[in-house]
Write a protein that holds these residues in place. Structure first.
Motif, short mmCIF file in Angstrom:
data_model
loop_
_atom_site.label_atom_id
_atom_site.label_comp_id
_atom_site.label_asym_id
_atom_site.label_seq_id
_atom_site.Cartn_x
_atom_site.Cartn_y
_atom_site.Cartn_z
N GLY A 64 0.78 -1.24 0.00
CA GLY A 64 0.00 0.00 0.00
C GLY A 64 0.80 1.27 0.00
O GLY A 64 0.24 2.36 -0.19
N VAL A 65 2.10 1.19 0.21
CA VAL A 65 2.93 2.39 0.29
C VAL A 65 3.47 2.73 -1.10
O VAL A 65 4.36 2.06 -1.62
N GLY A 66 2.90 3.78 -1.71
CA GLY A 66 3.25 4.15 -3.07
C GLY A 66 2.08 3.88 -4.00
O GLY A 66 1.21 3.04 -3.72
N ALA A 67 2.04 4.57 -5.14
CA ALA A 67 0.89 4.48 -6.04
C ALA A 67 0.71 3.07 -6.60
O ALA A 67 -0.40 2.54 -6.65
N GLY A 68 1.81 2.44 -7.04
CA GLY A 68 1.69 1.09 -7.58
C GLY A 68 1.27 0.10 -6.52
O GLY A 68 0.40 -0.75 -6.75
N ALA A 69 1.87 0.20 -5.34
CA ALA A 69 1.52 -0.70 -4.23
C ALA A 69 0.07 -0.51 -3.82
O ALA A 69 -0.64 -1.48 -3.50
N LEU A 70 -0.40 0.73 -3.83
CA LEU A 70 -1.79 1.02 -3.46
C LEU A 70 -2.75 0.45 -4.51
O LEU A 70 -3.82 -0.08 -4.16
N ALA A 71 -2.39 0.53 -5.79
CA ALA A 71 -3.22 -0.04 -6.84
C ALA A 71 -3.35 -1.56 -6.69
O ALA A 71 -4.42 -2.13 -6.90
N ILE A 72 -2.25 -2.20 -6.33
CA ILE A 72 -2.28 -3.65 -6.09
C ILE A 72 -3.19 -3.97 -4.92
O ILE A 72 -4.03 -4.89 -4.98
N LEU A 73 -3.07 -3.22 -3.84
CA LEU A 73 -3.88 -3.45 -2.65
C LEU A 73 -5.37 -3.27 -2.97
O LEU A 73 -6.21 -4.07 -2.54
N ALA A 74 -5.69 -2.24 -3.74
CA ALA A 74 -7.09 -1.96 -4.08
C ALA A 74 -7.69 -3.03 -4.99
O ALA A 74 -8.91 -3.18 -5.03
N ALA A 75 -6.84 -3.76 -5.72
CA ALA A 75 -7.32 -4.79 -6.64
C ALA A 75 -7.60 -6.12 -5.95
O ALA A 75 -8.19 -7.01 -6.55
N LEU A 76 -7.18 -6.26 -4.70
CA LEU A 76 -7.44 -7.48 -3.94
C LEU A 76 -8.87 -7.48 -3.40
O LEU A 76 -9.48 -6.41 -3.22
N PRO A 77 -9.43 -8.65 -3.12
CA PRO A 77 -10.72 -8.69 -2.43
C PRO A 77 -10.64 -7.87 -1.14
O PRO A 77 -9.62 -7.90 -0.44
N VAL A 78 -11.71 -7.16 -0.82
CA VAL A 78 -11.69 -6.23 0.31
C VAL A 78 -11.25 -6.88 1.62
O VAL A 78 -10.38 -6.34 2.32
N PRO A 79 -11.80 -8.04 2.01
CA PRO A 79 -11.35 -8.64 3.28
C PRO A 79 -9.85 -8.97 3.28
O PRO A 79 -9.17 -8.77 4.29
N GLU A 80 -9.34 -9.46 2.15
CA GLU A 80 -7.92 -9.80 2.05
C GLU A 80 -7.05 -8.54 2.14
O GLU A 80 -6.02 -8.52 2.83
N ALA A 81 -7.47 -7.50 1.44
CA ALA A 81 -6.70 -6.25 1.46
C ALA A 81 -6.71 -5.61 2.83
O ALA A 81 -5.68 -5.11 3.31
N ASP A 82 -7.87 -5.62 3.48
CA ASP A 82 -7.95 -5.02 4.82
C ASP A 82 -7.09 -5.79 5.82
O ASP A 82 -6.45 -5.18 6.69
N ALA A 83 -7.07 -7.12 5.70
CA ALA A 83 -6.23 -7.92 6.59
C ALA A 83 -4.76 -7.64 6.34
O ALA A 83 -3.95 -7.55 7.28
N LEU A 84 -4.40 -7.49 5.08
CA LEU A 84 -3.01 -7.18 4.72
C LEU A 84 -2.61 -5.82 5.25
O LEU A 84 -1.51 -5.64 5.81
N LEU A 85 -3.49 -4.85 5.11
CA LEU A 85 -3.20 -3.50 5.61
C LEU A 85 -3.03 -3.51 7.13
O LEU A 85 -2.17 -2.82 7.68
N ALA A 86 -3.84 -4.32 7.82
CA ALA A 86 -3.71 -4.42 9.28
C ALA A 86 -2.36 -5.02 9.67
O ALA A 86 -1.75 -4.60 10.67
N ARG A 87 -1.88 -5.98 8.87
CA ARG A 87 -0.59 -6.61 9.20
C ARG A 87 0.57 -5.65 9.04
O ARG A 87 1.56 -5.72 9.77
N VAL A 88 0.49 -4.75 8.05
CA VAL A 88 1.62 -3.84 7.80
C VAL A 88 1.47 -2.54 8.58
O VAL A 88 2.35 -1.68 8.51
N ALA A 89 0.39 -2.40 9.34
CA ALA A 89 0.15 -1.16 10.08
C ALA A 89 1.34 -0.75 10.95
O ALA A 89 1.72 0.43 10.98
N PRO A 90 2.00 -1.70 11.67
CA PRO A 90 3.16 -1.29 12.47
C PRO A 90 4.31 -0.73 11.63
O PRO A 90 5.10 0.09 12.12
N LEU A 91 4.41 -1.16 10.38
CA LEU A 91 5.47 -0.67 9.50
C LEU A 91 5.12 0.69 8.90
O LEU A 91 6.00 1.47 8.56
N VAL A 92 3.82 0.95 8.77
CA VAL A 92 3.35 2.17 8.12
C VAL A 92 3.29 3.33 9.10
O VAL A 92 3.55 4.49 8.75
#
Length: 266
Positions: free
Chosen positions: A148-176
């Protein structure tokens, strides 16, 4: 035991050795241009140093890895490069994206980037610069960023199923860190608009637009993005850039669809 059948423990040991060697090979490959030392590989693989050294010697004998004499760090070897070149046409998104990236860089004058998903991160596979003299250097070839960090990464995240993307974003929250609230807003906007916009979130004044490159089943294979300084990202120009990105992403997706008919939509 059947005649000719090997004892079960022999098979288990052999399989384990192969799995460990392949895991090390993958780690060496992900070490990038700087390479990785023996201690780093041992720590990353959770294997004892003597085991790692023994496996690296075997990989080295097969020319899959090599050790730099000056730095003592390990890199992929010539046989790994050769095998990768054979696989490029079928699996290498860069192989299929390069022509479109060059065309985009020439048309826009800006920097064009190819990003691919990598576990909970994304990796910048390629960067091609246009001829506009003022460039942004927020993302370089080989850079690895949290999802999710950067335009390309964000486009990839947005293309995932919503539950999968939200879970992924939660995992990287400490890094973000503090970027998380803005990133969540950008993700919602990317889902709604079909493209991602990074309005200088990582480096002030460095903007990016990204569009996902889908596999036939809809999952993102990667993303194309254009990066430029803020004053080149007016709303009118953003519309033109997004149209060009979609054009090239669709062309790449069509080429990827020809590689594996089993991934095509029913």
């Amino acid at each position: 035991m059947r005649d000719g059948a090997a004892p079960a423990h022999h098979d288990t040991g052999g399989t384990q050795a192969v799995a460990r060697a392949l895991s090390l090979l993958s780690l060496v490959g992900r070490g990038g241009a700087q390479g990785l030392g023996l201690g780093q590989l041992a720590a990353a693989s959770s294997l004892a140093r003597p085991t790692v050294r023994r496996l690296l010697l075997a990989l080295g004998a097969a020319r899959m890895v090599e050790q730099d004499r000056a730095t003592r760090r390990y890199h992929l070897g010539p046989e790994a490069y050769l095998l990768a070149s054979f696989a490029a046409e079928r699996h290498g998104i860069l192989h299929h994206a390069c022509e479109g990236m060059v065309r985009l860089a020439r048309e826009t004058g800006d920097t064009v980037l190819l990003t691919v998903p990598q576990d909970d991160h994304t990796l910048c596979l390629e960067r091609i610069e246009g001829d506009f003299p003022v460039r942004t250097h927020a993302l370089m070839r080989g850079d690895r960023k949290p999802a999710g960090v950067g335009a390309g990464a964000l486009a990839i995240l947005a293309a995932l199923p919503v539950p999968e993307a939200d879970a992924l974003l939660a995992r990287v929250a400490p890094l973000v860190g503090d970027l998380m609230p803005a990133l969540a807003e950008d993700l919602a906007r990317a889902r709604a608009h079909g493209h991602a916009l990074n309005p200088g979130r990582i480096v002030p004044g460095s903007w990016g637009l990204g569009v996902a490159i889908p596999w036939p089943d809809g999952r993102p294979a990667g993303a194309l993005s254009v990066a430029a300084i803020e004053n080149r990202m007016t709303p009118a120009r953003q519309a033109d850039l997004v149209a060009a990105l979609h054009r090239e992403a669709e062309a790449i997706a069509a080429r990827l669809a020809e590689l594996d008919p089993q991934r095509r939509k029913a």
